[in-house]
Design a protein around this motif. Structure first.
Motif, PDB file in Angstrom:
ATOM      1  N   GLU A   1       0.855  -1.187   0.000  1.00 42.97           N
ATOM      2  CA  GLU A   1       0.000   0.000   0.000  1.00 42.97           C
ATOM      3  C   GLU A   1       0.891   1.237   0.000  1.00 42.97           C
TER       4      GLU A   1
ATOM      5  N   THR B   1      -0.701   5.299   3.796  1.00 39.79           N
ATOM      6  CA  THR B   1      -1.361   4.582   4.897  1.00 39.79           C
ATOM      7  C   THR B   1      -2.482   5.388   5.527  1.00 39.79           C
TER       8      THR B   1
ATOM      9  N   ALA C   1      -5.738  -0.265   5.054  1.00 38.81           N
ATOM     10  CA  ALA C   1      -4.823  -1.390   5.362  1.00 38.81           C
ATOM     11  C   ALA C   1      -5.550  -2.458   6.175  1.00 38.81           C
TER      12      ALA C   1
ATOM     13  N   ILE D   1       1.226  -7.102   4.740  1.00 42.29           N
ATOM     14  CA  ILE D   1       1.079  -5.828   4.032  1.00 42.29           C
ATOM     15  C   ILE D   1       2.257  -4.946   4.407  1.00 42.29           C
TER      16      ILE D   1
ATOM     17  N   SER E   1       2.953  -1.029   4.166  1.00 47.47           N
ATOM     18  CA  SER E   1       2.220   0.203   3.878  1.00 47.47           C
ATOM     19  C   SER E   1       3.134   1.398   4.101  1.00 47.47           C
TER      20      SER E   1
ATOM     21  N   GLU F   1       4.104   5.434   4.383  1.00 45.13           N
ATOM     22  CA  GLU F   1       3.503   6.681   4.848  1.00 45.13           C
ATOM     23  C   GLU F   1       4.600   7.705   5.145  1.00 45.13           C
TER      24      GLU F   1
ATOM     25  N   VAL G   1       0.800  -6.080   9.354  1.00 44.64           N
ATOM     26  CA  VAL G   1       0.981  -4.823   8.618  1.00 44.64           C
ATOM     27  C   VAL G   1       2.242  -4.109   9.085  1.00 44.64           C
TER      28      VAL G   1
ATOM     29  N   VAL H   1       4.104  -0.786   8.744  1.00 43.16           N
ATOM     30  CA  VAL H   1       3.995   0.612   8.305  1.00 43.16           C
ATOM     31  C   VAL H   1       5.405   1.202   8.262  1.00 43.16           C
TER      32      VAL H   1
END
Ligand code: SAH
Ligand code: DHB
Ligand code: MG
Length: 228
Positions: free
Chosen positions: A68, A71, A77, A90, A92, A94, A116, A118
């Motif tokens: 992704e 975020t 997400a 995932i 993600s 940002e 996930v 990030v």
């Protein structure tokens, strides 16, 4: 001729009708959106029925690894994480550390802290590192960050793909502003260039769809990576 405010109200009411049936309210997602608002983060997350659409797309392609770009506070997400098998992941990306903090909290609340990852930074930098480190290929890629960078995100998405990878991009219509070839808005220019590149890429089979609803008038592009 219907007044534009009436139209918006109708789109919103229809989203409420559809969501009451297809996407019934869940406490955890309500809390996630409340946390987002409490942190003063603009509610530019996808709508609930769009979040579920992303989940369904990811399920339809049996996605195990999802990328992704953008975020925000983790709402999309979380929807995509729901499509993942036990060993799914995932990543993600940002830029804003404040968004990433709220996102991590929201993602943990939804039970996906282990699924996930990030990553904070300019997405183009994170993407370059991911290509360098051989972190591809991803099965499903959702592009939803700063629109002027969309052409670069498409480049990286292709580098992090395999034949069959599905790419979805949000906000490719922008209230219809996308048809203005002379727009001075860098968002519109980015989206226009993106649409041109996706449509002309020999490595993609793609389409784009206009949407209306609780988030207004916009659209998404949908592409599949072809065999080389
Ligand atoms: N996908 C989210 C919404 C993302 S909004 C959802 O539907 O829930 C777009 C996000 O992209 C914002 O959080 C913004 O901070 C982030 N962003 C903007 N420019 C960026 C950049 N250059 N690199 C990474 N993220 C960026
Ligand atoms: C904006 C960005 C988005 O990703 C979106 O879905 C809606 C609005 C924005 O930057 O205004
Ligand atoms: Mg968006």
């Amino acid at each position: 001729m219907t007044n534009i405010d009436d139209l918006f109200a109708r789109w919103d009411a229809v989203d409420q009708y559809l969501e009451a049936r297809y996407v019934p309210t869940e406490d955890v997602l309500e809390t996630v959106l409340n946390n987002t608002e409490a942190a003063d983060i603009r509610a530019i997350n996808v709508a609930p029925n769009q979040g579920k659409m992303l989940m369904l797309f990811a399920q339809m392609c049996g996605a195990k690894r999802i990328l992704e770009i953008g975020t925000l506070a983790g709402y999309s997400a979380i929807w995509m994480a729901r499509a993942l098998p036990q060993d799914g992941q995932i990543i993600s990306l940002e830029y804003d550390p404040r968004h990433a903090d709220v996102a991590r909290k929201n993602i943990a609340l939804a039970g996906f802290a282990d699924k996930v990852d990030v990553r904070v930074g300019l997405a183009v930098d994170s993407l370059a590192q991911m290509v360098e480190a051989g972190e591809g290929p991803f099965d499903f890629i959702f592009i939803d960050a700063d629109k002027p960078s969309n052409p670069q995100y498409l480049d990286y998405a292709l580098k992090l793909s395999r034949p069959g990878t599905v790419i979805v991009a949000d906000n490719v219509v922008r209230d219809g502003a996308v048809i203005d070839a002379h727009s001075s808005d860098p968002n519109v220019q980015g989206v226009r260039e993106f649409n041109d590149l996706v449509a002309a890429s020999p490595r993609l089979n793609a389409t784009a769809i206009q949407t209306v609803g609780s988030k207004g008038y916009d659209g998404f592009a949908l592409a599949i990576v072809l065999a080389e």
